[in-house]
Design a protein around this motif. Structure first.
Motif, PDB file in Angstrom:
ATOM      1  N   ALA A 226       1.336 -14.324  14.931  1.00 27.25           N
ATOM      2  CA  ALA A 226       2.237 -15.190  14.163  1.00 27.25           C
ATOM      3  C   ALA A 226       3.681 -14.817  14.484  1.00 27.25           C
ATOM      4  N   ASN A 227       4.581 -15.723  14.201  1.00 25.84           N
ATOM      5  CA  ASN A 227       6.011 -15.475  14.404  1.00 25.84           C
ATOM      6  C   ASN A 227       6.588 -14.881  13.117  1.00 25.84           C
ATOM      7  N   VAL A 228       6.279 -13.588  12.911  1.00 24.90           N
ATOM      8  CA  VAL A 228       6.733 -12.916  11.698  1.00 24.90           C
ATOM      9  C   VAL A 228       7.077 -11.476  12.051  1.00 24.90           C
ATOM     10  N   LYS A 229       8.100 -10.952  11.400  1.00 21.50           N
ATOM     11  CA  LYS A 229       8.487  -9.554  11.601  1.00 21.50           C
ATOM     12  C   LYS A 229       8.537  -8.887  10.226  1.00 21.50           C
ATOM     13  N   PRO A 230       7.501  -8.138   9.864  1.00 25.85           N
ATOM     14  CA  PRO A 230       7.443  -7.533   8.526  1.00 25.85           C
ATOM     15  C   PRO A 230       8.539  -6.493   8.331  1.00 25.85           C
ATOM     16  N   ASP A 231       8.800  -6.181   7.065  1.00 22.27           N
ATOM     17  CA  ASP A 231       9.764  -5.132   6.747  1.00 22.27           C
ATOM     18  C   ASP A 231       9.154  -3.748   6.979  1.00 22.27           C
ATOM     19  N   LEU A 232       7.876  -3.629   6.653  1.00 24.19           N
ATOM     20  CA  LEU A 232       7.161  -2.367   6.804  1.00 24.19           C
ATOM     21  C   LEU A 232       5.788  -2.644   7.411  1.00 24.19           C
ATOM     22  N   ILE A 233       5.344  -1.762   8.296  1.00 25.96           N
ATOM     23  CA  ILE A 233       4.021  -1.888   8.911  1.00 25.96           C
ATOM     24  C   ILE A 233       3.323  -0.545   8.762  1.00 25.96           C
ATOM     25  N   THR A 234       2.112  -0.554   8.223  1.00 25.63           N
ATOM     26  CA  THR A 234       1.378   0.701   8.041  1.00 25.63           C
ATOM     27  C   THR A 234       0.287   0.833   9.094  1.00 25.63           C
ATOM     28  N   ILE A 235       0.111   2.071   9.585  1.00 27.73           N
ATOM     29  CA  ILE A 235      -0.822   2.348  10.675  1.00 27.73           C
ATOM     30  C   ILE A 235      -1.603   3.627  10.383  1.00 27.73           C
ATOM     31  N   ALA A 236      -2.796   3.725  10.968  1.00 22.54           N
ATOM     32  CA  ALA A 236      -3.609   4.946  10.903  1.00 22.54           C
ATOM     33  C   ALA A 236      -4.805   4.748  11.841  1.00 22.54           C
ATOM     34  N   LYS A 237      -6.011   4.977  11.358  1.00 22.17           N
ATOM     35  CA  LYS A 237      -7.281   4.814  12.071  1.00 22.17           C
ATOM     36  C   LYS A 237      -7.188   5.035  13.581  1.00 22.17           C
ATOM     37  N   GLY A 238      -7.062   3.993  14.395  1.00 19.88           N
ATOM     38  CA  GLY A 238      -7.060   4.142  15.845  1.00 19.88           C
ATOM     39  C   GLY A 238      -5.886   4.924  16.399  1.00 19.88           C
ATOM     40  N   MET A 239      -4.917   5.226  15.576  1.00 18.51           N
ATOM     41  CA  MET A 239      -3.708   5.919  16.004  1.00 18.51           C
ATOM     42  C   MET A 239      -3.995   7.298  16.602  1.00 18.51           C
TER      43      MET A 239
END
Length: 374
Positions: A226-239
């Motif tokens: 999508a054409n969206v840029k969030p303020d915050l993005i959370t990551i884990a698992k595959g990281m």
């Protein structure tokens, strides 16, 4: 002392794993199409990953965040370049739940508001605020139940704007693809409108990419369809490919201050070494592209199987919904066909294989599934 018995366990005891294959104590090999809840991103025991961790451990395993750690900066630089978020900042922690806790806290600091909007069938973790904004009352304790939150239907723009108009919403949190919710994909138009509405009403948009991120969808983040840029993005698992690590990507709109966030183990030397190895392998072996190609092949092939009611998801994050309960199907896949799969609810099988999975391994699964379904 005995273990606190909260996990239903299969009678399988793995002792070794390589690539997409797990070997149990009896020497039986299994095809891993679940990756330990989407954690194994670059394959089990990848030689480069093992080398990076081993070499780092020989030098230094841990010190706190009170000293300079250049591995953190290297990780942030490589993550920004590969994800397309070079202008964002990175806060490192230890898990997906912790990443969401810190994102929700940042949103509340930033807006000076408390209420959170989440979505039906969502899952964001099992800690304090993260579990409160998870749509599963059975795992929310009375302590967690004090968090102000509102659950809305996914993809309902009108309902979202109605809540944001109240002026008290700190954050909207949505998964790039709902995991526990059955691999349900937010419509690109919905994410785009959510971004615009959050900007209009001074609310923070958090994209939970803990399961759907890190190349699993065929793009680095699932929301990048999508054409969206969030303020915050959370990551884990595959990281970290199995090493406990998580993080929050933070927009330049947020101003850091000393002591605002903190963690003892987050961003430690081994976590950074593991995470850098993952990014190097993903880039060198073109695993995001592989996830798209093999995922598209699986989706097209599974859609043609009569007994499957619906196939949802993107890339290598797929949900196979059946009209009947799938417990027996999954059991036969594991014990007769020697294939690990996941589940969500009672009617949906979840596929979350390592991003290294090959078309030949996908074909093996398709043949096995057809045999099991008769």
């Amino acid at each position: 002392m005995e273990l606190f018995d909260v996990y239903p366990l299969f009678d399988v005891e793995p002792v070794a794993a390589h690539g997409c294959t797990i070997t149990d104590k009896n020497g039986i090999e299994y095809l891993d199409l679940y990756g330990g809840h989407a954690v194994i991103s670059v394959g089990h025991s990848h030689p480069y990953y093992v080398q990076m961790l081993s070499e780092q451990l020989k030098k230094m395993g841990f010190y706190s965040n009170s000293v300079q750690n250049p591995l953190q900066r290297e990780l942030a630089h490589k993550l920004g370049a590969l994800s397309g978020y070079e202008d964002y900042s990175l806060f490192l922690c230890n898990s997906g739940a912790e990443a969401n806790e810190n994102a929700l806290k940042l949103a509340s600091f930033h807006t000076e508001r408390a209420r959170i909007v989440s979505f039906e069938k969502s899952f964001h973790g099992r800690t304090s605020a993260a579990v409160a904004v998870t749509d599963n009352p059975s795992i929310v304790s009375p302590l967690n139940d004090t968090v102000e939150r509102t659950f809305l239907p996914l993809n309902d723009v009108e309902a979202l704007e109605s809540e944001l108009m109240e002026g008290d919403v700190a954050a909207v949190i949505v998964e790039g693809i709902q995991g526990i919710g059955g691999c349900r994909v937010p419509e690109p138009s919905f994410l785009e409108e959510a971004g615009k509405l959050c900007h209009r009403y001074g609310t923070v948009l958090i994209l939970d990419e803990i399961q759907s991120g890190y190349g699993r969808s065929g793009k680095f983040f699932a929301h990048q369809y999508a054409n969206v840029k969030p303020d915050l993005i959370t990551i884990a698992k595959g990281m970290g490919n199995g090493f406990p690590v998580g993080g929050v990507l933070i927009s330049p709109e947020f101003e850091a201050r000393k002591g605002m966030l903190g963690t003892t183990f987050g961003g430690n030397y081994l976590a950074c070494a593991a995470s850098i190895a993952v990014l190097d392998i993903m880039q060198n072996e073109q695993l995001i592209e592989n996830a798209e190609v093999v995922g598209n092949y699986l989706m097209a092939s599974l859609t043609g199987i009569d007994k499957i009611k619906e196939v949802r998801g993107r890339g290598l994050m797929l949900g196979l919904e059946f009209d009947e309960p799938i417990a027996e199907i999954r059991k036969k896949l594991l014990f007769e066909e020697k294939i690990f799969t996941g589940v969500t609810g009672t009617h949906t099988i979840r596929l979350l294989p390592p991003l290294t999975v090959t078309r030949e391994q996908a074909e093996r699964f398709l043949s096995s599934l057809k045999r099991v379904l008769g």
